[in-house]
Design a protein around this motif. Structure first.
Motif, PDB file in Angstrom:
ATOM      1  N   LEU A 181      18.914  -3.063 -13.658  1.00  0.00           N
ATOM      2  CA  LEU A 181      18.405  -2.753 -12.342  1.00  0.00           C
ATOM      3  C   LEU A 181      17.561  -1.433 -12.451  1.00  0.00           C
ATOM      4  N   TRP A 182      16.387  -1.715 -11.764  1.00  0.00           N
ATOM      5  CA  TRP A 182      15.713  -0.522 -11.730  1.00  0.00           C
ATOM      6  C   TRP A 182      15.255  -0.260 -10.085  1.00  0.00           C
ATOM      7  N   GLU A 183      15.634   0.884  -9.703  1.00  0.00           N
ATOM      8  CA  GLU A 183      15.389   1.141  -8.205  1.00  0.00           C
ATOM      9  C   GLU A 183      14.346   1.982  -8.114  1.00  0.00           C
ATOM     10  N   TYR A 184      13.395   1.639  -7.161  1.00  0.00           N
ATOM     11  CA  TYR A 184      12.147   2.790  -6.582  1.00  0.00           C
ATOM     12  C   TYR A 184      12.307   2.968  -5.319  1.00  0.00           C
ATOM     13  N   PHE A 185      11.938   4.322  -4.924  1.00  0.00           N
ATOM     14  CA  PHE A 185      11.942   4.945  -3.578  1.00  0.00           C
ATOM     15  C   PHE A 185      10.728   5.613  -3.160  1.00  0.00           C
ATOM     16  N   PRO A 186      10.495   5.997  -1.931  1.00  0.00           N
ATOM     17  CA  PRO A 186       9.414   6.924  -1.970  1.00  0.00           C
ATOM     18  C   PRO A 186       9.368   8.084  -2.375  1.00  0.00           C
ATOM     19  N   ASN A 206       0.804  -1.093   0.097  1.00  0.00           N
ATOM     20  CA  ASN A 206      -0.066   0.170   0.023  1.00  0.00           C
ATOM     21  C   ASN A 206       0.854   1.479   0.034  1.00  0.00           C
ATOM     22  N   LYS A 207       2.223   1.098  -0.368  1.00  0.00           N
ATOM     23  CA  LYS A 207       3.026   2.240  -0.498  1.00  0.00           C
ATOM     24  C   LYS A 207       3.391   2.393  -1.957  1.00  0.00           C
ATOM     25  N   THR A 208       3.618   3.697  -2.283  1.00  0.00           N
ATOM     26  CA  THR A 208       3.870   3.932  -3.800  1.00  0.00           C
ATOM     27  C   THR A 208       5.282   4.259  -3.863  1.00  0.00           C
ATOM     28  N   PHE A 209       6.171   3.461  -4.666  1.00  0.00           N
ATOM     29  CA  PHE A 209       7.699   3.934  -4.899  1.00  0.00           C
ATOM     30  C   PHE A 209       7.847   4.415  -6.267  1.00  0.00           C
ATOM     31  N   VAL A 210       8.860   5.208  -6.307  1.00  0.00           N
ATOM     32  CA  VAL A 210       8.780   5.670  -7.748  1.00  0.00           C
ATOM     33  C   VAL A 210      10.477   5.529  -8.230  1.00  0.00           C
ATOM     34  N   LEU A 211      10.460   5.133  -9.697  1.00  0.00           N
ATOM     35  CA  LEU A 211      11.638   4.949 -10.221  1.00  0.00           C
ATOM     36  C   LEU A 211      12.865   6.162 -10.171  1.00  0.00           C
ATOM     37  N   LYS A 212      13.812   5.883  -9.345  1.00  0.00           N
ATOM     38  CA  LYS A 212      14.734   7.100  -9.148  1.00  0.00           C
ATOM     39  C   LYS A 212      16.241   6.790  -9.537  1.00  0.00           C
TER      40      LYS A 212
END
Length: 175
Positions: A42-47, A30-36
């Protein structure tokens, strides 16, 4: 363990699965992570409100290089556990296989996080599976930075109760 992308077969991808390459946001727990951050498989996503250097939680995808396709997802997971235990001999690590789905899962506890703005440990959960279209292994990873716990094993069990059902339910993506 750094693994790079590449394809090995010309099988038709399962278009019903979301594409990692096209994914700009991921919803997990239930949390959204954005591609940064993105580079070679490798694809990393963070708040949205957190940086790559100072994050509380993150998710990522690794599409394993065709050079590693000779290894099963379980082989890769075992090797990651082995490397983890060499670097962190007194830290918990777990490896499980779901015999019904063939998906492999692991948990690693890192006593010292890479985060530089305080004293943190990291708990990481991994989901390893073969993409049916390309035959490549995909690794989905969730990590949480936590204040250094007095009892790492207890904290790993507590966090596992929350995260394991989420990572098991998380859908498979395609490259």
């Amino acid at each position: 363990l750094v693994l790079l992308s590449g394809c090995t077969t010309s099988a038709t991808p399962d278009m019903s699965r979301p594409s990692i390459a096209e994914t700009k946001t991921v919803v997990f727990g239930n949390k959204t992570f954005v591609l940064k951050f993105q580079k070679d498989g490798l694809w990393e996503y963070f708040p949205a409100e957190e940086s790559v250097d100072a994050w509380s939680e993150m998710v990522d995808f690794t599409v394993v290089s065709r050079d590693f396709n000779r290894f099963t997802p379980l082989d890769l997971a075992k090797r990651a556990i082995q490397l983890h235990q060499q670097e962190n001999p007194n830290s918990p690590a777990i490896l499980l296989t779901d015999n019904k789905t063939g998906i492999d899962y692991s948990m690693h506890f890192y006593p010292k996080s890479l985060r530089k703005d305080g004293h943190f440990s990291e708990i990481s959960y991994f989901k390893y599976y073969k993409d049916s279209g390309t035959g490549q292994t995909i690794i989905f990873h969730f990590a949480r930075n936590i204040p250094v716990p007095s009892d790492p094993e207890e904290k790993a069990v507590e966090t596992g109760r929350e995260i394991v059902p989420l990572i098991e339910a998380f859908p498979k993506y395609r490259p």
